[in-house]
Write an enzyme that holds these catalytic residues in place. Structure first.
Site, mmCIF file in Angstrom:
data_model
loop_
_atom_site.group_PDB
_atom_site.id
_atom_site.type_symbol
_atom_site.label_atom_id
_atom_site.label_comp_id
_atom_site.label_asym_id
_atom_site.label_seq_id
_atom_site.Cartn_x
_atom_site.Cartn_y
_atom_site.Cartn_z
ATOM 1 N N HIS A 122 0.814 -1.227 0.000
ATOM 2 C CA HIS A 122 0.000 0.000 0.000
ATOM 3 C C HIS A 122 0.845 1.273 0.000
ATOM 4 O O HIS A 122 0.305 2.368 -0.208
ATOM 5 C CB HIS A 122 -0.926 0.026 1.217
ATOM 6 C CG HIS A 122 -1.995 -1.020 1.197
ATOM 7 N ND1 HIS A 122 -2.843 -1.200 0.128
ATOM 8 C CD2 HIS A 122 -2.349 -1.963 2.120
ATOM 9 C CE1 HIS A 122 -3.664 -2.196 0.389
ATOM 10 N NE2 HIS A 122 -3.390 -2.681 1.583
ATOM 11 N N HIS A 163 -6.373 -7.383 -0.486
ATOM 12 C CA HIS A 163 -6.481 -5.954 -0.760
ATOM 13 C C HIS A 163 -5.675 -5.596 -2.009
ATOM 14 O O HIS A 163 -4.601 -6.139 -2.234
ATOM 15 C CB HIS A 163 -5.948 -5.132 0.420
ATOM 16 C CG HIS A 163 -6.615 -5.422 1.711
ATOM 17 N ND1 HIS A 163 -6.119 -6.351 2.613
ATOM 18 C CD2 HIS A 163 -7.751 -4.925 2.262
ATOM 19 C CE1 HIS A 163 -6.915 -6.398 3.667
ATOM 20 N NE2 HIS A 163 -7.918 -5.552 3.478
ATOM 21 N N ASP A 248 -4.679 -13.023 3.418
ATOM 22 C CA ASP A 248 -5.915 -12.534 4.026
ATOM 23 C C ASP A 248 -7.146 -12.763 3.158
ATOM 24 O O ASP A 248 -8.240 -12.324 3.523
ATOM 25 C CB ASP A 248 -5.799 -11.050 4.411
ATOM 26 C CG ASP A 248 -5.033 -10.222 3.402
ATOM 27 O OD1 ASP A 248 -4.696 -10.735 2.325
ATOM 28 O OD2 ASP A 248 -4.756 -9.045 3.697
#
Length: 338
Positions: A122, A163, A248
Site C-alpha cells: 500500500h 487488498h 488474508d
C-alpha cells in the site's frame, strides 16, 4: 524453501489490538518449525538509494524523522514506533535478497520467500498507508532492474493479497518494464484496482486488475490465474516474477470476506510456479498481509510444502458465474481475445 527473516522486523511496535503485529512472524516461524527443509537467511537492510528508487526523497526523510521522534499514528491505521524505520528497511532488504536469489537461479526447494514486516504494497511513492511504509516488492524489482550487474530487464509483481496493492500499482503505472497484476476483493480497502486501470504512457497494458466479488474461493482464483495472469505474463516475457503474498483472502481471515482455503494457496502456488517456469523467470515470494495467525502461518507453510514436493488437491467445484463474466471483461480490456 529459503526464508528471509530478521529479528529487527519484530521491533516494529504497532501497539495493542492492531492486526499487524510481530506475532504474525512468530506464528509463521512456529508453523515452519514443524516442516522439513527450512532454512533462514538474514539479509542486509535496504540502503537509502534502494528505497529512493521507488520513494520520494522528502517522504523518506519525513518517515525517518517521524520514527526518530518516537513514532505514533501516521494515519488512523498506520502506526510507527521508534524502531519502525529499521524494521522497514530490514523488510525491504529481505525482499531484495529474495528477488536476487531468484534471478541467480534459486528454485525448487531453494525458492526464496521473504517474511519481513511491515508489509509494503500500500505504500505509494510519497506516503505511508495501510500498515505499509516502504514498498518492499517494488524496491526489490526496481533495484534489480537498475542494477547493471543484474540480468533483469522486466519484472512481474503478482499480488494475491485480498487488498489491492495501490502503492505498487501507482509506482509502476507509467513504466513499461514492470507488470503489476492483482487479484483482490472488489470494493475492499483501499478502493482501487478497477478493470479499467491498465497503465498509462509507457506502462499502458502493464497493469492487470481482477476485482473478484466477495465470497470468491479457490476455483475463482485459479480461473483468474490461468485465463488472465498466464497469457498476460507470457506476452510480457519477464526475467523476474515476484509474488506479493498476502494470506488474508483465506476463508477464516478476520478482515476479509473471501473463501480461499489453505489448499487453495497450495494450488495458487503451483499455478504461479508453472507460469514463472514457462516464462523462464526467477520466482520469489514477499510477505504482505494475513491477520489470522493460524491461517497466515498455515498459508506460508503450504507454500513451502508445495515446493517441497507435495502435490495440491484440485478443487471439485466450478468458478462462479460472476467470476466467469469478470474474466471475459478483463480479457477484453487487455485484448487477450484478439
Amino acid at each position: 524453501m529459503q526464508f528471509g527473516y530478521s529479528e529487527t522486523c519484530l521491533a516494529h511496535d504497532t501497539g495493542e489490538r492492531h492486526p499487524e503485529t510481530a506475532d504474525r512472524l512468530r506464528a509463521i516461524r512456529r508453523a515452519l518449525a514443524k516442516r522439513h527443509g527450512i532454512s533462514y537467511v538474514e539479509a542486509d537492510p535496504a540502503d537509502e538509494e534502494s528505497v529512493a528508487s521507488v520513494h520520494d526523497d522528502d517522504y523518506v526523510e519525513e518517515v525517518r524523522e517521524f520514527c526518530r521522534d518516537g513514532g505514533g499514528n501516521w494515519d488512523p491505521d498506520t502506526v510507527a514506533s521508534e524502531a519502525t524505520w529499521e524494521a522497514a528497511t530490514a523488510s525491504a532488504g529481505l525482499a531484495q535478497w529474495a528477488a536476487r536469489e531468484a534471478t541467480e537461479g534459486a528454485s525448487g526447494r531453494d525458492t526464496p520467500f521473504s517474511i519481513g514486516r511491515p508489509p509494503g504494497h500500500h505504500a505509494v511513492a510519497d506516503d505511508a498507508m495501510g500498515f505499509c511504509f516502504i514498498n518492499n516488492a517494488a524496491v526489490a524489482a526496481q533495484t534489480l532492474i537498475d542494477d547493471p550487474d543484474s540480468d533483469v530487464e522486466r519484472a512481474v509483481i503478482f499480488d494475491w493479497d485480498v487488498h489491492h496493492g495501490n502503492g505498487t500499482q501507482d509506482i509502476f503505472y507509467d513504466q513499461g518494464d514492470v507488470l503489476y497484476a492483482s487479484v483482490h476483493e472488489d470494493g475492499l480497502y483501499p478502493g482501487t484496482g478497477e478493470i479499467e486501470e491498465t497503465g498509462t504512457g509507457d506502462g499502458e497494458g502493464t497493469t492487470l486488475n481482477v476485482p473478484l466479488s466477495a465470497g470468491a474461493g479457490d476455483e475463482d482464483y485459479l480461473l483468474a490465474a490461468e485465463e488472465l495472469l498466464r497469457p498476460v505474463v507470457e506476452r510480457f516475457d519477464p526475467d523476474l516474477f515476484v509474488v506479493s503474498a498476502g494470506f488474508d483472502a483465506h476463508r477464516h481471515d478476520p478482515i476479509s470476506r473471501m473463501r480461499v482455503s489453505t489448499e487453495g494457496y497450495a494450488l495458487l502456488t503451483d499455478r504461479v510456479r508453472s507460469i514463472a517456469d514457462d516464462a523462464d523467470a526467477g520466482l520469489a515470494f514477499v510477505l504482505e498481509g494475513g491477520y489470522g495467525l493460524d491461517t497466515l502461518s498455515e498459508g506460508v507453510a503450504t507454500v513451502h510444502e508445495t515446493f517441497d514436493g507435495r502435490s495440491p488437491v484440485e478443487p471439485d467445484g466450478d468458478p462462479g458465474e460472476s467470476t466467469e463474466q469478470l474474466v471475459e471483461d478483463v480479457r477484453r480490456a487487455h485484448d487477450l481475445d484478439g
